[in-house]
Design a protein around this motif. Sequence first.
Motif, short mmCIF file in Angstrom:
data_model
loop_
_atom_site.label_atom_id
_atom_site.label_comp_id
_atom_site.label_asym_id
_atom_site.label_seq_id
_atom_site.Cartn_x
_atom_site.Cartn_y
_atom_site.Cartn_z
N ARG A 21 89.84 -46.72 90.90
CA ARG A 21 89.11 -46.20 92.07
C ARG A 21 88.26 -47.31 92.65
NH1 ARG A 21 86.45 -40.99 89.51
NH2 ARG A 21 88.34 -40.13 88.58
N ARG A 72 86.78 -52.92 93.47
CA ARG A 72 86.81 -52.95 94.94
C ARG A 72 87.82 -54.00 95.37
NH1 ARG A 72 80.88 -54.63 96.09
NH2 ARG A 72 81.11 -52.91 97.53
N ASP A 99 84.82 -46.40 98.27
CA ASP A 99 85.18 -45.08 98.77
C ASP A 99 84.15 -44.01 98.42
OD1 ASP A 99 87.54 -46.17 99.75
OD2 ASP A 99 88.69 -45.63 97.95
N ASP A 100 83.13 -44.38 97.65
CA ASP A 100 82.15 -43.39 97.19
C ASP A 100 80.76 -44.03 97.14
OD1 ASP A 100 80.44 -41.81 95.52
OD2 ASP A 100 82.20 -40.94 94.55
#
Length: 78
Positions: free
Chosen positions: A37, A10, A41-42
Amino acid sequence: MDKRILMLGRPGCHLCDEARAVIERVAADVGVGWEERSIDDDPALRAQYAEQIPVTFVDGRQHDFWRVDERRLRAALG
């Protein structure tokens, strides 16, 4: 280039910055691709991994969390 490494992290995470530097170096040396990632976002990833970031995966399997050991990562990719 095949993306064999995935890092979940993050923004603003100092451990993620350290892990990213190791992953970038190893991936370049070994000649593999990698992807990052953000768990922000998830919601499912955030719920599962919020206390473990950064989390690294090699070839789809969880490899490490919190810190990336360069020797272990090289061995996993070898």
